[in-house]
Write a protein that holds these residues in place. Structure first.
Motif, PDB file in Angstrom:
ATOM      1  N   MET A  70       9.352  67.125  -5.625  1.00  0.00           N
ATOM      2  CA  MET A  70      10.645  66.556  -5.996  1.00  0.00           C
ATOM      3  C   MET A  70      10.426  65.434  -7.000  1.00  0.00           C
ATOM      4  SD  MET A  70      13.989  66.030  -4.045  1.00  0.00           S
ATOM      5  CE  MET A  70      15.251  65.948  -5.289  1.00  0.00           C
ATOM      6  N   THR A  71      11.178  65.454  -8.086  1.00  0.00           N
ATOM      7  CA  THR A  71      11.166  64.304  -8.989  1.00  0.00           C
ATOM      8  C   THR A  71      12.253  63.336  -8.528  1.00  0.00           C
ATOM      9  OG1 THR A  71      12.657  65.409 -10.549  1.00  0.00           O
ATOM     10  CG2 THR A  71      10.290  65.652 -10.924  1.00  0.00           C
ATOM     11  N   ASP A  72      11.948  62.058  -8.583  1.00  0.00           N
ATOM     12  CA  ASP A  72      12.843  60.947  -8.206  1.00  0.00           C
ATOM     13  C   ASP A  72      13.277  60.960  -6.733  1.00  0.00           C
ATOM     14  OD1 ASP A  72      12.638  60.206 -10.835  1.00  0.00           O
ATOM     15  OD2 ASP A  72      14.775  60.360 -11.279  1.00  0.00           O
ATOM     16  N   GLY A  73      14.168  61.887  -6.376  1.00  0.00           N
ATOM     17  CA  GLY A  73      14.777  61.834  -5.043  1.00  0.00           C
ATOM     18  C   GLY A  73      15.645  60.595  -4.908  1.00  0.00           C
ATOM     19  N   TRP A  74      16.541  60.402  -5.875  1.00  0.00           N
ATOM     20  CA  TRP A  74      17.430  59.222  -5.859  1.00  0.00           C
ATOM     21  C   TRP A  74      18.860  59.660  -5.517  1.00  0.00           C
ATOM     22  CZ3 TRP A  74      21.130  57.383  -9.804  1.00  0.00           C
ATOM     23  CH2 TRP A  74      21.690  56.146  -9.436  1.00  0.00           C
ATOM     24  N   PHE A  75      19.296  59.323  -4.324  1.00  0.00           N
ATOM     25  CA  PHE A  75      20.593  59.817  -3.843  1.00  0.00           C
ATOM     26  C   PHE A  75      21.604  58.705  -3.594  1.00  0.00           C
ATOM     27  CE2 PHE A  75      17.348  62.921  -2.199  1.00  0.00           C
ATOM     28  CZ  PHE A  75      17.604  63.872  -3.166  1.00  0.00           C
ATOM     29  N   SER A  76      21.147  57.461  -3.473  1.00  0.00           N
ATOM     30  CA  SER A  76      22.078  56.343  -3.308  1.00  0.00           C
ATOM     31  C   SER A  76      22.794  56.114  -4.638  1.00  0.00           C
ATOM     32  CB  SER A  76      21.325  55.063  -2.957  1.00  0.00           C
ATOM     33  OG  SER A  76      20.527  55.247  -1.811  1.00  0.00           O
ATOM     34  N   ARG A  77      23.993  55.683  -4.600  1.00  0.00           N
ATOM     35  CA  ARG A  77      24.698  55.367  -5.837  1.00  0.00           C
ATOM     36  C   ARG A  77      25.398  54.018  -5.697  1.00  0.00           C
ATOM     37  NH1 ARG A  77      22.005  58.872  -7.205  1.00  0.00           N
ATOM     38  NH2 ARG A  77      22.341  60.602  -8.640  1.00  0.00           N
ATOM     39  N   PRO A  78      24.651  52.908  -5.892  1.00  0.00           N
ATOM     40  CA  PRO A  78      25.302  51.594  -5.815  1.00  0.00           C
ATOM     41  C   PRO A  78      26.436  51.505  -6.848  1.00  0.00           C
ATOM     42  CG  PRO A  78      22.914  51.386  -6.087  1.00  0.00           C
ATOM     43  CD  PRO A  78      23.243  52.825  -6.276  1.00  0.00           C
ATOM     44  N   SER A  79      27.478  50.753  -6.492  1.00  0.00           N
ATOM     45  CA  SER A  79      28.633  50.623  -7.394  1.00  0.00           C
ATOM     46  C   SER A  79      28.290  49.685  -8.556  1.00  0.00           C
ATOM     47  CB  SER A  79      29.805  50.034  -6.623  1.00  0.00           C
ATOM     48  OG  SER A  79      29.487  48.717  -6.223  1.00  0.00           O
ATOM     49  N   LEU A 107       7.803  68.367   1.503  1.00  0.00           N
ATOM     50  CA  LEU A 107       7.452  68.213   0.093  1.00  0.00           C
ATOM     51  C   LEU A 107       5.985  67.807  -0.031  1.00  0.00           C
ATOM     52  CD1 LEU A 107      10.473  66.064  -1.220  1.00  0.00           C
ATOM     53  CD2 LEU A 107      10.156  68.535  -1.517  1.00  0.00           C
ATOM     54  N   ALA A 108       5.345  68.331  -1.074  1.00  0.00           N
ATOM     55  CA  ALA A 108       3.972  67.898  -1.338  1.00  0.00           C
ATOM     56  C   ALA A 108       3.968  66.545  -2.033  1.00  0.00           C
ATOM     57  CB  ALA A 108       3.261  68.937  -2.202  1.00  0.00           C
ATOM     58  N   ALA A 109       4.941  66.322  -2.912  1.00  0.00           N
ATOM     59  CA  ALA A 109       4.956  65.065  -3.676  1.00  0.00           C
ATOM     60  C   ALA A 109       6.370  64.691  -4.084  1.00  0.00           C
ATOM     61  CB  ALA A 109       4.092  65.203  -4.922  1.00  0.00           C
ATOM     62  N   VAL A 110       6.615  63.388  -4.135  1.00  0.00           N
ATOM     63  CA  VAL A 110       7.835  62.838  -4.741  1.00  0.00           C
ATOM     64  C   VAL A 110       7.377  62.006  -5.930  1.00  0.00           C
ATOM     65  CG1 VAL A 110       9.861  61.366  -4.418  1.00  0.00           C
ATOM     66  CG2 VAL A 110       9.030  62.743  -2.521  1.00  0.00           C
ATOM     67  N   ILE A 111       7.928  62.330  -7.107  1.00  0.00           N
ATOM     68  CA  ILE A 111       7.390  61.747  -8.337  1.00  0.00           C
ATOM     69  C   ILE A 111       8.523  61.149  -9.181  1.00  0.00           C
ATOM     70  CG2 ILE A 111       5.874  62.189 -10.307  1.00  0.00           C
ATOM     71  CD1 ILE A 111       5.253  64.967  -8.901  1.00  0.00           C
ATOM     72  N   PRO A 112       8.705  59.831  -9.121  1.00  0.00           N
ATOM     73  CA  PRO A 112       9.731  59.226  -9.980  1.00  0.00           C
ATOM     74  C   PRO A 112       9.277  59.166 -11.444  1.00  0.00           C
ATOM     75  CG  PRO A 112       8.932  57.644  -8.321  1.00  0.00           C
ATOM     76  CD  PRO A 112       8.051  58.851  -8.247  1.00  0.00           C
ATOM     77  N   VAL A 113      10.220  59.329 -12.365  1.00  0.00           N
ATOM     78  CA  VAL A 113       9.866  59.296 -13.797  1.00  0.00           C
ATOM     79  C   VAL A 113       9.506  57.887 -14.251  1.00  0.00           C
ATOM     80  CG1 VAL A 113      11.171  61.364 -14.414  1.00  0.00           C
ATOM     81  CG2 VAL A 113      12.290  59.131 -14.554  1.00  0.00           C
ATOM     82  N   HIS A 114      10.088  56.865 -13.627  1.00  0.00           N
ATOM     83  CA  HIS A 114       9.632  55.482 -13.746  1.00  0.00           C
ATOM     84  C   HIS A 114      10.221  54.701 -12.577  1.00  0.00           C
ATOM     85  CE1 HIS A 114      13.238  55.576 -16.479  1.00  0.00           C
ATOM     86  NE2 HIS A 114      13.526  54.430 -15.899  1.00  0.00           N
ATOM     87  N   SER A 115      10.050  53.388 -12.569  1.00  0.00           N
ATOM     88  CA  SER A 115      10.349  52.636 -11.348  1.00  0.00           C
ATOM     89  C   SER A 115      11.723  51.962 -11.318  1.00  0.00           C
ATOM     90  CB  SER A 115       9.268  51.571 -11.122  1.00  0.00           C
ATOM     91  OG  SER A 115       8.014  52.187 -11.077  1.00  0.00           O
TER      92      SER A 115
END
Ligand SMILES: [Zn+2]
Length: 340
Positions: A70-79, A107-115
């Motif tokens: 999975m890339t990122d895995g960002w599901f929160s959406r702060p206002s 998942l084998a890996a979670v990989i964000p594109v940056h921080s």
């Protein structure tokens, strides 16, 4: 005294008007319908295949049926107000809902594109729930450490150091973050870019520092792909690589000069010679994930220059000129990228 009163009334009227303008900008958004024909249809195919499930922004669940990444895995959406004035942290309910809907399993890996927060904020929690390795820069590792992810589930990786996950070979290639044309935004988001100690949320959005932006190259016997999350480039960095599919971050790209836009296309897409391009990182960063991608509101798209609609058109038009297929991912559904 009278003047003071008139002055105060005028100031009040001004504040109300400004509030109304900002409120309207946040309620109105561009129309998704011109792009609906580009959204890839889902099909169930037999045999060995690489599939992807898109879950907004640059969240991609990539699987060959045996190994999933999975890339990122960002599901929160702060206002918007939380981003500008408050503190933020992973939204556990939003993460649960999205992982269930996207059928995110082991998942084998979670990989964000940056921080930055809109990529890496939830990555450690997704890694914790799926048993995955959190892969990235030292800054990404510090987001993991701050979340209490055990060290054995964190892998700091250098640029162009290939990693094997099942039949996938994943290579992070040091790239450039999108260069904000506005100097204040550039300074806030990109200067002093490292997270040097474990980051414990809730924190300010700007505490999720950039950390190092990467192109993520994923090779597999069935096909190769590259995710460019942020619309930046390093001249020559991808010259030695090829990809059958490019997922191209387009957020903000049309706020750049014509030269930058051309160079971005040249340095990411043309050098990789893909057959197909998927624009990503164009949907709203402040609305909850929904059935379809959500267009950013006009405050983000026009005032803050995220330019979602023009960004998608940028990719579609350039692809057409180069004779490359282009499509958009549907939300949540599994689509086949490659098959035997
Ligand atoms: Zn960023």
């Amino acid at each position: 005294m009278k003047f003071v009163r008139i002055g105060l009334i005028a100031l009040g009227v001004l504040i109300v008007c400004a509030g109304a303008v900002v409120g309207t900008l946040m309620l109105v958004r561009d129309d998704l319908s011109p792009f609906e024909g580009y959204i890839l249809s889902t099909e169930s195919e037999a045999g060995k295949a690489i599939t992807v499930r898109y879950m907004g922004n640059t969240n991609l669940l990539i699987s060959d049926g045996t190994t999933s990444l999975m890339t990122d895995g960002w599901f929160s959406r702060p206002s918007t107000s939380e981003l500008l004035l408050g503190t933020i942290g992973p939204d556990m309910d939003a993460i649960s809902a999205a992982m269930a809907r996207g059928e995110v399993g082991t998942l084998a890996a979670v990989i964000p594109v940056h921080s930055h927060y809109d990529h890496a904020m939830d990555s450690p929690e997704v890694a914790r729930r799926t048993g995955a390795l959190l892969v990235g820069s030292e800054s990404t590792a510090n987001i993991g450490r701050g979340w209490g992810l055990p060290e054995e589930q964190i892998r700091v990786v250098g640029s162009e150091e290939p990693m094997r996950f099942g039949d996938f070979t994943v290579t992070l290639i040091k790239s450039q973050h999108f260069q904000f044309p506005d100097p204040d935004m550039a300074a806030a988001a990109l200067e002093d870019p490292l997270i040097t100690a474990p980051l414990i949320p809730p924190v300010s959005a700007l505490d999720y520092k950039m950390g190092g932006a990467y192109s993520i190259h994923i090779a597999h016997p069935l096909g190769t792909m590259l995710l460019q999350g942020s619309a930046g480039y390093v001249t020559g960095a991808l010259d030695e690589y090829r990809a059958d599919i490019v997922m191209l971050g387009v957020g903000g790209v049309v706020a750049q000069t014509a030269r930058y836009q051309q160079d971005y296309w040249e340095q990411i897409v043309r050098v990789l010679r893909p057959e197909k391009v998927f624009p990503v990182h164009w949907d709203s960063l402040t609305d909850p994930l929904s059935d379809k991608p959500v267009m950013p509101n006009l405050l983000w798209s026009r005032v803050l220059d995220f330019q979602a609609e023009a960004g998608v058109n940028y990719a579609l038009n350039h692809a057409k000129q180069d004779g490359i297929d282009a499509a958009l991912f549907p939300m949540w559904e599994e689509v086949v990228l490659f098959q035997e």
